[in-house]
Design a protein around this motif. Structure first.
Motif, mmCIF file in Angstrom:
data_model
loop_
_atom_site.group_PDB
_atom_site.id
_atom_site.type_symbol
_atom_site.label_atom_id
_atom_site.label_comp_id
_atom_site.label_asym_id
_atom_site.label_seq_id
_atom_site.Cartn_x
_atom_site.Cartn_y
_atom_site.Cartn_z
ATOM 1 N N LEU B 46 15.773 49.713 91.891
ATOM 2 C CA LEU B 46 14.731 48.748 91.521
ATOM 3 C C LEU B 46 13.798 48.468 92.687
ATOM 4 O O LEU B 46 14.197 48.529 93.848
ATOM 5 C CB LEU B 46 15.382 47.435 91.062
ATOM 6 N N ARG B 47 12.558 48.146 92.361
ATOM 7 C CA ARG B 47 11.612 47.738 93.397
ATOM 8 C C ARG B 47 11.985 46.359 93.926
ATOM 9 O O ARG B 47 12.640 45.579 93.251
ATOM 10 C CB ARG B 47 10.192 47.698 92.815
ATOM 11 N N ARG B 48 11.528 46.052 95.143
ATOM 12 C CA ARG B 48 11.758 44.734 95.737
ATOM 13 C C ARG B 48 10.486 43.910 95.624
ATOM 14 O O ARG B 48 9.438 44.317 96.141
ATOM 15 C CB ARG B 48 12.129 44.889 97.217
ATOM 16 N N PHE B 84 3.422 48.545 94.176
ATOM 17 C CA PHE B 84 2.813 48.273 92.877
ATOM 18 C C PHE B 84 2.425 46.800 92.850
ATOM 19 O O PHE B 84 3.154 45.943 93.335
ATOM 20 C CB PHE B 84 3.802 48.595 91.756
ATOM 21 N N ARG B 204 15.572 37.066 90.704
ATOM 22 C CA ARG B 204 15.948 38.476 90.583
ATOM 23 C C ARG B 204 15.109 39.085 89.475
ATOM 24 O O ARG B 204 15.084 38.558 88.366
ATOM 25 C CB ARG B 204 17.423 38.605 90.182
ATOM 26 N N ALA B 206 13.496 42.720 87.383
ATOM 27 C CA ALA B 206 13.565 44.164 87.177
ATOM 28 C C ALA B 206 12.135 44.700 87.115
ATOM 29 O O ALA B 206 11.660 45.321 88.051
ATOM 30 C CB ALA B 206 14.353 44.516 85.934
ATOM 31 N N CYS B 207 11.397 44.392 86.035
ATOM 32 C CA CYS B 207 10.095 45.042 85.857
ATOM 33 C C CYS B 207 8.995 44.456 86.745
ATOM 34 O O CYS B 207 8.114 45.174 87.197
ATOM 35 C CB CYS B 207 9.673 45.012 84.398
ATOM 36 N N ILE B 209 6.545 42.710 85.780
ATOM 37 C CA ILE B 209 5.267 42.573 85.072
ATOM 38 C C ILE B 209 5.379 41.812 83.755
ATOM 39 O O ILE B 209 4.429 41.754 82.982
ATOM 40 C CB ILE B 209 4.582 43.940 84.826
ATOM 41 N N GLY B 210 6.551 41.260 83.467
ATOM 42 C CA GLY B 210 6.666 40.411 82.280
ATOM 43 C C GLY B 210 7.256 41.067 81.054
ATOM 44 O O GLY B 210 7.270 40.464 79.979
ATOM 45 N N ALA B 211 7.789 42.273 81.206
ATOM 46 C CA ALA B 211 8.255 43.002 80.026
ATOM 47 C C ALA B 211 9.748 42.848 79.751
ATOM 48 O O ALA B 211 10.175 42.891 78.606
ATOM 49 C CB ALA B 211 7.916 44.489 80.166
ATOM 50 N N CYS B 212 10.558 42.674 80.788
ATOM 51 C CA CYS B 212 12.009 42.830 80.589
ATOM 52 C C CYS B 212 12.769 41.538 80.357
ATOM 53 O O CYS B 212 13.918 41.557 79.945
ATOM 54 C CB CYS B 212 12.629 43.591 81.755
ATOM 55 N N MET B 213 12.157 40.398 80.618
ATOM 56 C CA MET B 213 12.809 39.097 80.424
ATOM 57 C C MET B 213 14.006 38.887 81.352
ATOM 58 O O MET B 213 14.913 38.114 81.048
ATOM 59 C CB MET B 213 13.272 38.919 78.956
ATOM 60 N N GLY B 214 13.995 39.583 82.477
ATOM 61 C CA GLY B 214 15.102 39.459 83.420
ATOM 62 C C GLY B 214 15.048 38.191 84.259
ATOM 63 O O GLY B 214 16.070 37.700 84.708
ATOM 64 N N CYS B 215 13.842 37.660 84.479
ATOM 65 C CA CYS B 215 13.673 36.591 85.482
ATOM 66 C C CYS B 215 13.252 35.268 84.879
ATOM 67 O O CYS B 215 12.598 34.473 85.532
ATOM 68 C CB CYS B 215 12.649 37.028 86.527
ATOM 69 N N LYS B 229 5.541 36.951 85.603
ATOM 70 C CA LYS B 229 4.254 37.078 84.919
ATOM 71 C C LYS B 229 3.580 35.724 84.681
ATOM 72 O O LYS B 229 2.400 35.550 84.961
ATOM 73 C CB LYS B 229 4.466 37.815 83.580
#
Lengths: 305, 241
Positions: B46-48, B84, B204, B206-207, B209-215, B229
């Motif tokens: 994963l990116r940091r 990115f 923490r 993952a994406c 950019i607002g797509a994965c709902m991880g954070c 996002k």
């Protein structure tokens, strides 16, 4: 140039590359980066009958060559998705697959009935394999009888083809694939994530709030390839392969294993442009290995030559 | 937002486990204070997500803390890295005087923010909190901008003993307009005391950019907000911490 188009039940894919459900939201964020019409299709984020917040955080943990997630099917509910998300997706020339989830069999039927008259949805993907919810999800996907039963109910309710997304967290995936095919599934999607865990050495406790999560990324690709290979020889319905794809070579590997199309998941997080890149490189890779069509590549691993 | 291979101009340790890196990137043209960039750190998956410290004509400065294997690897990176961004909303630049409140590794994004407020002719007060004296960084940089800087340390080895809230109390100011970034306990304390301003959150991701709902975090009505996002900057009373 090799024709990349693939025809599957309900889906006229201009190429076999589809972002996987849960890794692409409803497309809006990626639409800021590139034209979604280049995609073969999009498997949109799971829909459940009512809004779900999902699991507590942390929901994400990195692993060697991959990641764990325990999102827990967060979504605004099918009515909100119909109202707010589908009109946006309708402007793109790509095939939309609705991932359907729920806690009970009735939930799956309810979501399907509501989506039936939405022309933007071309097929359903039954999520009976999410490892991150207590009810439904994987509970329905790990026993052949239960998987077959929910498939049958979904098929009866559905006005569009039904693909069933299978869990790798089973002893014999072939048995489940066959049961689902017999129950009327139009296609299979495999695999969902592998259940895993990470422990924080500072606390000695699981890193994810949900304790377990679903493993995705390149780490699971060999498992997915093996399962596609086994299932493709046991069923007649088409398979969409998913698990750890990062490049066009990986796509070819899934095609050789027996998949007719692929979904790209976690790599969208690593490289948000990965899908258009793969689509661009795929004809070059196919040519490099001597293929003149996608069809020639599908299932080559187990065909006599 | 876009990704590119950025040239690493420098990468040096400025305090124990705190590193400063400057990269030459076209993202500098788009970036706003309080936004972050997503950095690829091979071989990690994963990116940091790292906040932007300073925005220059053709480069960005980031400051990161060595917290795990990924950030440790970053300390060895040279030549180029893939970035990115810019991601997230950033701090609003308003026409009013501001208290910039930073805790530990939450300090960096306040620097470019300070520059923007000063440029608008606003008064900028800086309050920085650290665990101890040896962990202090960027005090001088804010002073060089001409900002008054108050320091709070938990062990009392420098400045006021206590938290950033104690340091603000010390100045006898009621409910200032605050922009803050730091650990959750600090943000919570600010939320209890003050009503005006914005908090920048860490999560923490993952994406990014607002797509994965991880954070996601919840607002006070229980609706979900994506740190990457919808944030990382939220109105001070919006998020349930």
């Amino acid at each position: 140039m090799i024709d990349l188009s693939v025809k599957l039940p309900g889906l006229n894919l201009k190429n076999p590359v589809i972002p996987a459900s849960g890794c692409f939201g409803f497309g809006k964020e990626y639409a800021e980066l590139y034209d979604l019409s280049v995609l073969g299709g999009i498997a949109i984020k799971s829909a459940t009958p009512k809004e779900r917040f999902g699991n507590p955080t942390p929901r994400i943990a990195e692993t060697p060559s991959g990641m764990l997630n325990a999102i827990g099917l967060q979504n605004k509910g099918v009515d909100s998705i119909i109202e707010k998300e589908l009109p946006f997706l309708a402007q793109y020339d790509t095939e939309i697959i609705a991932n359907v989830a729920g806690a009970t069999e009735e939930d799956y039927v309810e979501v399907i009935r509501k989506l039936n008259d939405q022309p933007v949805i071309k097929a359903y993907e039954l999520n009976i394999s999410c490892p991150n919810v207590k009810h439904g999800g994987i509970g329905l996907g790990t026993k052949p009888e239960l998987a077959a039963h929910v498939t049958k109910l979904a098929k009866e309710a559905a006005a569009k083809p039904v693909y069933v997304k299978l869990s790798p967290n089973v002893t014999d995936i072939v048995e489940i694939a066959k049961a689902v095919e017999e129950a009327g599934a139009d296609g299979l999607v495999l695999i969902n994530t592998l259940m895993g865990m990470r422990i924080d050495l500072k606390t000695g406790k699981p890193l994810l709030a949900n304790k377990t999560g679903g493993l995705s990324g390149p780490a699971i690709k060999p498992v997915a390839i093996r399962m596609v290979y086994q299932v493709a020889q046991a069923v007649k319905i088409p398979i969409i392969g998913v698990g750890g794809i990062t490049c066009a070579e990986d796509v070819l590997e899934f095609l050789n294993a027996g998949a007719s199309a692929v979904e790209v998941g976690a790599q969208n997080f690593v490289d948000p442009y990965v899908c258009p890149k793969i689509i661009q490189e795929l004809p070059i890779v196919l040519e490099k290995y001597g293929y003149t069509s996608i069809k020639d590549a599908i299932g080559r691993s187990f065909k006599d030559e | 937002m876009f990704s590119e291979d950025a040239r690493i101009l420098s990468n040096v340790e400025i305090a124990p486990d705190i590193w400063k890196m400057e990269i030459e990137t076209r993202l500098a043209k788009e970036a706003r204070p309080g936004q972050f960039i997503e950095i690829q750190v091979p071989p990690f998956f994963l990116r940091r997500p790292i906040s932007i410290n300073e925005i220059k004509e053709n480069s960005l400065v980031i400051i990161y803390k060595v917290l795990g294997e990924g950030t440790l690897k970053m300390t060895t990176m040279k030549d180029t890295l893939n970035v990115f961004g810019p991601c997230g909303n950033g701090f609003p630049i308003e026409n009013q005087d501001v208290y910039l409140v930073g805790g530990g590794v939450g300090v960096p994004p306040l620097y470019e923010t300070a520059k923007r407020y000063l440029k608008k002719g606003q008064k900028v007060q800086v309050v920085l909190g650290f665990n101890s004296k040896d962990q202090i960084f960027f005090e001088q940089e804010f002073k060089d901008l001409g900002c008054p800087v108050s320091i709070a340390t938990m062990d009392g080895s420098a400045g006021i003993k206590g938290t950033v809230v104690d340091a603000i109390h010390e100045q006898g100011i009621q409910d200032p307009f605050i922009l803050a970034c730091g650990p959750y306990p600090m943000l919570k304390a600010l939320q209890r005391e003050y009503t005006k301003g914005y908090l920048s959150l860490e999560a923490r991701m993952a994406c990014g950019i607002g797509a994965c709902m991880g954070c996601v975090v919840k607002d006070k009505e229980g609706h979900s907000l994506r740190v990457c996002k919808d944030g990382p900057v939220f109105p001070i009373q919006e998020v349930a911490l």
